[in-house]
Design a protein around this motif. Structure first.
Motif, mmCIF file in Angstrom:
data_model
loop_
_atom_site.group_PDB
_atom_site.id
_atom_site.type_symbol
_atom_site.label_atom_id
_atom_site.label_comp_id
_atom_site.label_asym_id
_atom_site.label_seq_id
_atom_site.Cartn_x
_atom_site.Cartn_y
_atom_site.Cartn_z
ATOM 1 N N SER A 88 0.834 -1.210 0.000
ATOM 2 C CA SER A 88 0.000 0.000 0.000
ATOM 3 C C SER A 88 0.866 1.257 0.000
ATOM 4 C CB SER A 88 -0.972 -0.012 1.183
ATOM 5 O OG SER A 88 -0.284 0.139 2.386
ATOM 6 N N ALA A 89 2.056 1.182 0.621
ATOM 7 C CA ALA A 89 2.962 2.338 0.611
ATOM 8 C C ALA A 89 3.373 2.661 -0.820
ATOM 9 C CB ALA A 89 4.200 2.042 1.453
ATOM 10 N N LYS A 90 3.684 1.640 -1.580
ATOM 11 C CA LYS A 90 4.136 1.849 -2.951
ATOM 12 C C LYS A 90 3.012 2.465 -3.791
ATOM 13 C CE LYS A 90 7.197 0.007 -6.259
ATOM 14 N NZ LYS A 90 7.622 -1.039 -7.113
ATOM 15 N N LYS A 91 1.815 1.952 -3.571
ATOM 16 C CA LYS A 91 0.663 2.466 -4.305
ATOM 17 C C LYS A 91 0.418 3.952 -3.990
ATOM 18 C CE LYS A 91 -3.880 0.786 -5.506
ATOM 19 N NZ LYS A 91 -5.027 0.026 -5.079
ATOM 20 N N GLU A 92 0.490 4.232 -2.691
ATOM 21 C CA GLU A 92 0.296 5.621 -2.239
ATOM 22 C C GLU A 92 1.363 6.537 -2.855
ATOM 23 O OE1 GLU A 92 -2.077 6.820 -0.432
ATOM 24 O OE2 GLU A 92 -1.387 8.375 0.961
ATOM 25 N N LEU A 93 2.604 6.074 -2.861
ATOM 26 C CA LEU A 93 3.696 6.906 -3.382
ATOM 27 C C LEU A 93 3.557 7.120 -4.886
ATOM 28 C CD1 LEU A 93 6.532 5.412 -1.217
ATOM 29 C CD2 LEU A 93 5.935 7.837 -1.305
ATOM 30 N N GLU A 94 3.070 6.113 -5.585
ATOM 31 C CA GLU A 94 2.866 6.293 -7.028
ATOM 32 C C GLU A 94 1.819 7.368 -7.286
ATOM 33 O OE1 GLU A 94 2.258 2.297 -8.394
ATOM 34 O OE2 GLU A 94 4.430 1.919 -8.421
ATOM 35 N N SER A 95 0.779 7.355 -6.461
ATOM 36 C CA SER A 95 -0.243 8.375 -6.588
ATOM 37 C C SER A 95 0.329 9.759 -6.256
ATOM 38 C CB SER A 95 -1.403 8.014 -5.652
ATOM 39 O OG SER A 95 -2.351 9.017 -5.635
ATOM 40 N N ILE A 96 1.176 9.816 -5.224
ATOM 41 C CA ILE A 96 1.836 11.075 -4.832
ATOM 42 C C ILE A 96 2.701 11.605 -5.979
ATOM 43 C CG2 ILE A 96 3.733 11.915 -3.353
ATOM 44 C CD1 ILE A 96 2.464 10.266 -1.050
ATOM 45 N N CYS A 97 3.406 10.692 -6.639
ATOM 46 C CA CYS A 97 4.259 11.100 -7.765
ATOM 47 C C CYS A 97 3.424 11.636 -8.920
ATOM 48 C CB CYS A 97 5.102 9.926 -8.250
ATOM 49 S SG CYS A 97 6.414 9.505 -7.113
#
Lengths: 219, 80
Positions: free
Chosen positions: B53-62
């Protein structure tokens, strides 16, 4: 015509813009702080120049993600005219209201001088008082004005007549693709431009070449 | 959860800052440097302990802020 100037922290050209709108339009614009939750019912929204949020991350990036920009996006979709000058142009591209991006000047230098601008499309709500191919004088003052768009996007804005201002031959101060100085959205109601027409509106400025843009919009 | 986000310019996008660094390196005598491209690094701490979920969140942030995907690519690395 009613207008509003939206101010984000770090902008510094709002006073010049307010003066131009008042002198040429006859009535002072509403000045709206970015934290305000409402924008008056106006026909023209202007985002002036400066350095919103210190140009942190990328020029215009932080302001573009503010709630005020959601309001502006909503008004633009309803057909309200939006003008972004300099940092205002950068904010509009970062917010996705205009295609492409404004990168660091190719020279890496902050450029503050007068350029020659060619009117590439006089058939817009913003340039109706100019004529196609007319060359005008206009000041620029920016560090990130190097317009870039992907090949397909560039072709599409060129084919649709969305390129409204170009730096005249030998005048490109920043390395912009196709000498682009100002573009509209596909609908034609949102204009972004790097040069500052508000700074050349009366003889005391040394010229009035920018006046026709506001006169056409406001009268 | 700690993560590192790296934002780089896409191939073909002019990088005048990278070019200026190349020039400076050449003048310092580093003759073997063929090319420099400048990018950005963001160290981000997230409250979640779940790497997926961290990776998913960070992709959205990017996508939404850290990268301008017209000219930039991003890579997300979970550090732990």
């Amino acid at each position: 015509m009613k207008s509003a100037v939206v101010v984000f922290p770090g902008l510094n050209r709002e006073r010049d813009m307010v003066t131009a709108l008042e002198k040429i339009g006859g009535t002072p614009p509403a000045v709206v702080w970015h934290k305000d939750t409402d924008l008056p019912d106006v026909d023209l929204i202007v985002i002036p120049g400066g350095f919103s949020y210190g140009d942190y991350l990328r020029a215009g990036a932080i302001a573009a993600r503010s709630p005020m920009m959601d309001i502006i996006r909503d008004r633009a979709e309803k057909g309200v005219k939006v003008l972004g000058v300099c940092n205002g142009f950068q904010i509009l591209t970062e917010a996705g209201l205009l295609p492409g991006v404004l990168m660091r000047n190719a020279s890496l230098k902050f450029v503050c001088r007068e350029v020659k601008l060619k009117i590439a499309n006089a058939d817009t709500a913003f340039t109706g008082r100019y004529s196609d191919g007319q060359v005008i004088r206009c000041p620029v003052a920016h560090h990130d004005g190097n317009y870039f768009a992907e090949t397909d996007t560039l072709k599409s804005i060129e084919d649709n007549g969305q390129v409204v201002f170009r730096y005249a031959e030998g005048s490109n101060p920043n390395g912009s693709l196709n000498d682009i100085a100002g573009i509209t959205n596909a609908k034609g109601n949102v204009l972004g431009m790097m040069p500052h027409p508000e700074n050349l509106i009366e003889p005391e400025h040394g010229g009035e070449d920018g006046r026709a843009l506001f006169a056409g919009l406001l009268n | 959860m700690k993560a590192r986000v790296i934002v780089t310019l896409k191939n073909g996008v002019l990088d005048p800052q990278g070019k200026a660094i190349e020039g400076s390196l050449a003048s310092l005598g580093f003759a073997g440097v063929d090319s420099v491209r400048q990018g950005k690094v963001f160290d981000v701490e997230l409250s979640t302990a779940d790497a997926v979920s961290a990776k998913k969140e960070l992709e959205s942030i990017c996508e939404k802020l850290l990268a301008n995907t017209v000219i930039e690519n991003y890579a997300v690395e979970i550090i732990g």
